[in-house]
Enzyme design. Structure first.
Site, mmCIF file in Angstrom:
data_model
loop_
_atom_site.group_PDB
_atom_site.id
_atom_site.type_symbol
_atom_site.label_atom_id
_atom_site.label_comp_id
_atom_site.label_asym_id
_atom_site.label_seq_id
_atom_site.Cartn_x
_atom_site.Cartn_y
_atom_site.Cartn_z
ATOM 1 N N SER A 159 48.122 42.031 83.280
ATOM 2 C CA SER A 159 48.018 42.525 81.913
ATOM 3 C C SER A 159 49.267 42.114 81.125
ATOM 4 C CB SER A 159 47.798 44.043 81.915
ATOM 5 O OG SER A 159 47.371 44.502 80.654
ATOM 6 N N HIS A 181 39.530 46.434 83.944
ATOM 7 C CA HIS A 181 40.892 45.956 83.725
ATOM 8 C C HIS A 181 41.759 46.104 84.970
ATOM 9 C CE1 HIS A 181 44.206 44.589 81.325
ATOM 10 N NE2 HIS A 181 44.911 45.674 81.564
#
Length: 263
Positions: A94, A228
């Site tokens: 991320s 995610h």
């Protein structure tokens, strides 16, 4: 280890005989300890250097950094103090993927040290920009985003004291990543391996493939089931990808055809 290294890098499983080091950079709100399990999985073939950003855990009294370029500069300095006796690779998830990308550029084009491989996980290419403004929202907006991504235990978010510790760090990290725009300069020359969840709300597979625009050689895109934080459920598979690249005696493996490899 240099003074900067002691401040920024954590070795949970020292591996002096490892043929390669892997610096792992956390996501927004994350900390070095998030890579403890990966470090255990990769040792002793790969020595993990888990990066600890300011503002969390043993660095909680330090103000967090709100600029990706500044953060990358500190990390590059810390890694530059490591002995040059073996190759260094980078892994970031991320926000950490973007920081790792900028660290790779700094190491190669300012220090002359080309990383072995750059692994970018759960992050769209720097050339793909979305309008995001979570960092400017109120506390409830930030908390809602954390719950949406399932990256923080909701029980922790309901604890007022823990929320007081978590929110400033998360907001600072979101400020850094949402304001980031790729600065001018050459791309890294090392291989880039992209890892992404097939249901990630922050990174589509198309946005992940766009990392190809930042490399002069073909990128390997690995797609995993999940959102995610897909790697929490597929740590063994992720570790196998990393090991395949970092310990192959004849150099990095060619991208494999199949459901988990998408060039």
């Amino acid at each position: 280890m240099s003074g900067a290294g002691e401040l920024w890098l954590r070795r949970y499983h020292p591996a002096p005989e490892a043929r390669v080091r892997l610096a792992c950079l956390p996501h927004a709100g994350g900390s070095a300890s998030g890579y403890h399990a990966l470090s255990a999985w990769l040792a002793p073939e790969v020595e993990v250097l888990a990066v600890q950003y300011p503002g969390r855990q043993d660095r909680r009294r330090e103000p967090p950094v709100t600029d990706i370029a500044a953060l990358a500069g500190h990390v590059a300095e810390a890694l530059g103090g490591e002995p040059a006796d073996r190759p260094l690779a980078l892994f970031g998830h991320s926000m950490g993927a973007t920081v790792a990308y900028e660290v790779a550029r700094l190491l190669e084009h300012r220090s002359g040290t080309r990383p072995h491989t750059l692994f970018v996980s759960g992050r769209r290419a720097p050339s793909r920009v979305r309008p995001e403004n979570v960092h400017a929202g109120d506390d409830e907006r930030v908390l809602a985003e954390l719950e949406r991504l399932s990256g923080t235990d909701s029980r922790l978010l309901r604890d007022p004291e823990l929320r007081e510790l978590i929110l400033p760090v998360v907001r600072a990290d979101y400020t850094a990543i949402e304001r980031y725009r790729r600065p001018p300069g050459p791309e890294p020359g090392c291989p880039i391996v992209v890892l992404v969840g097939d249901a990630d709300p922050l990174t589509t597979i198309e946005e992940a493939r766009a990392w190809a625009a930042h490399s002069a050689i073909p990128v390997d895109v690995r797609v995993f089931p999940g959102g995610h934080f897909y790697l929490e459920d597929h740590l063994d598979a992720v570790a196998e990808v990393l090991t395949g690249y970092l310990t192959a005696p004849a150099g990095p493996p060619r991208p494999r055809a199949g459901p988990t490899s998408r060039p």
